[in-house]
Design a protein around this motif. Structure first.
Motif, short mmCIF file in Angstrom:
data_model
loop_
_atom_site.label_atom_id
_atom_site.label_comp_id
_atom_site.label_asym_id
_atom_site.label_seq_id
_atom_site.Cartn_x
_atom_site.Cartn_y
_atom_site.Cartn_z
N ASN A 95 0.86 -1.19 0.00
CA ASN A 95 0.00 0.00 0.00
C ASN A 95 0.90 1.24 0.00
O ASN A 95 0.95 1.99 0.97
N PRO A 96 1.60 1.48 -1.12
CA PRO A 96 2.64 2.53 -1.13
C PRO A 96 2.08 3.94 -1.27
O PRO A 96 1.13 4.18 -2.02
N VAL A 97 2.69 4.86 -0.56
CA VAL A 97 2.40 6.28 -0.71
C VAL A 97 3.70 7.04 -0.43
O VAL A 97 4.46 6.67 0.47
N LEU A 117 1.12 14.19 -2.58
CA LEU A 117 1.35 12.77 -2.32
C LEU A 117 1.23 12.01 -3.63
O LEU A 117 0.46 12.40 -4.52
N SER A 118 1.97 10.91 -3.75
CA SER A 118 1.86 10.05 -4.92
C SER A 118 1.85 8.60 -4.45
O SER A 118 2.56 8.24 -3.51
N ALA A 174 -3.89 4.25 -0.14
CA ALA A 174 -2.94 4.79 0.83
C ALA A 174 -3.02 6.31 0.88
O ALA A 174 -2.95 6.92 1.97
N ILE A 175 -3.16 6.95 -0.28
CA ILE A 175 -3.28 8.41 -0.32
C ILE A 175 -4.49 8.86 0.49
O ILE A 175 -4.41 9.82 1.27
N LYS A 176 -5.61 8.16 0.32
CA LYS A 176 -6.83 8.54 1.04
C LYS A 176 -6.64 8.44 2.55
O LYS A 176 -7.18 9.25 3.31
N GLN A 177 -5.87 7.44 2.99
CA GLN A 177 -5.61 7.31 4.42
C GLN A 177 -4.81 8.51 4.94
O GLN A 177 -5.10 9.04 6.01
N PRO A 223 1.08 7.85 -10.30
CA PRO A 223 1.81 8.35 -9.13
C PRO A 223 3.08 9.11 -9.52
O PRO A 223 4.21 8.70 -9.20
N SER A 224 2.91 10.21 -10.25
CA SER A 224 4.05 10.99 -10.72
C SER A 224 4.91 11.50 -9.56
O SER A 224 4.41 11.73 -8.46
N HIS A 225 6.19 11.66 -9.86
CA HIS A 225 7.18 12.20 -8.92
C HIS A 225 7.33 11.31 -7.68
O HIS A 225 7.36 11.79 -6.55
#
Length: 285
Positions: A125-127, A140-141, A146-149, A170-172
């Motif tokens: 669950n990468p962020v 965030l990317s 994971a972003i929503k969390q 998920p740029s950058h």
């Protein structure tokens, strides 16, 4: 967006890239069309200003904007810059079909957001903490779940804004490594020149003056955060008199005005190039 663009230049871009630029809402759902059209708009404005005798002392681009900045600094040819952006857009479009993207948090420090990301991030669950747009605006990317969390965490921690962005990948972040590798392979085939002005790199915000450093920034643009806050701080150390924001939009002028009121600003989405020339002559003397 392209209604005032020289049709001969537009045709050249289409022939170089094999992409038909329809300049329509439907067309702009396609990553190649929107990125090429933005670059075409900016290259046209750069060409017009240079024809009037204006040369930049310093250039800075945000994400896609690095390609226009490199062109303005005479690092890369017109044909090569369009071919590179076409490849970049095509690779981005196919890199993550669904479930990944970006978010933005406003009102918390970068360190505060970094701690939240550290709490949520896992290999499944990468962020990642990505772009540094201003002191209290960071992106965030990663995986949308994971972003929503992190966004939920940020809202509870007092963020003034925490929302998803309309970005389909998920740029950058390190998740774009495959795109960066292919861009690096392509860039090695091209002839770059040393910039003839100061070029501020996205990957660290530092000024660079060598072709190889600009090559690295363009090739690896998508795996590093854009350190825009740092770039602007560095730019201000050179005591610039005038800033010009190329089309479309005025977001970066607004960020600059948060930093200083000592610079005259030109926003080309709000005036013609001839009006910009008038102001440059007036202010520069």
């Amino acid at each position: 967006m392209l209604e005032d663009i020289d049709p001969d230049l537009k045709l050249k871009v289409e022939n170089w890239t094999g992409v038909k630029l329809t300049d329509s809402l439907e067309g702009y759902q396609d990553s190649q069309q929107i990125q090429l059209s933005i670059l075409l708009l900016q290259v046209s404005e750069v060409d017009q200003l240079k024809k009037m005798g204006w040369q930049p002392d310093l250039v800075a681009g945000h994400s896609l904007g690095v390609f226009g900045a490199a062109y303005a600094a005479n690092v890369i040819t017109k044909e090569d810059v369009f071919k590179l952006v076409s490849l970049r857009a095509k690779l981005m479009q196919s890199s993550y079909p669904e479930g990944y993207g970006m978010g933005v948090i406003v009102g918390l420090s970068r360190q505060e957001v970094a701690e939240m990301v550290k709490t949520i991030h896992t290999s499944e669950n990468p962020v990642y903490l990505s772009n540094q747009n201003s002191e209290l605006q960071n992106t965030l990317s990663g995986k949308l779940s994971a972003i929503k969390q992190v966004l939920n965490f940020a809202t509870k921690s007092g963020a003034t804004k925490a929302k998803l962005l309309r970005v389909p990948n998920p740029s950058h972040s390190p998740l774009m490594a495959k795109v960066a590798n292919k861009m690096s392979q392509e860039i090695t085939k091209l002839n770059f020149l040393d910039p003839d002005c100061i070029y501020l790199a996205n990957n660290n915000g530092h000024p660079v003056k060598k072709a190889e450093e600009v090559k690295y920034d363009l090739a690896n643009n998508l795996i590093h955060p854009v350190f825009w806050e740092t770039m602007i701080d560095v730019a201000l150390e050179y005591n610039p008199q005038i800033s010009i924001e190329f089309s479309p939009g005025n977001a970066f002028t607004r960020l600059l005005k948060m930093k200083t009121d000592q610079i005259a600003n030109i926003v080309l989405s709000e005036m013609s190039v001839s009006d910009a020339d008038f102001l440059l002559n007036k202010w520069k003397g």
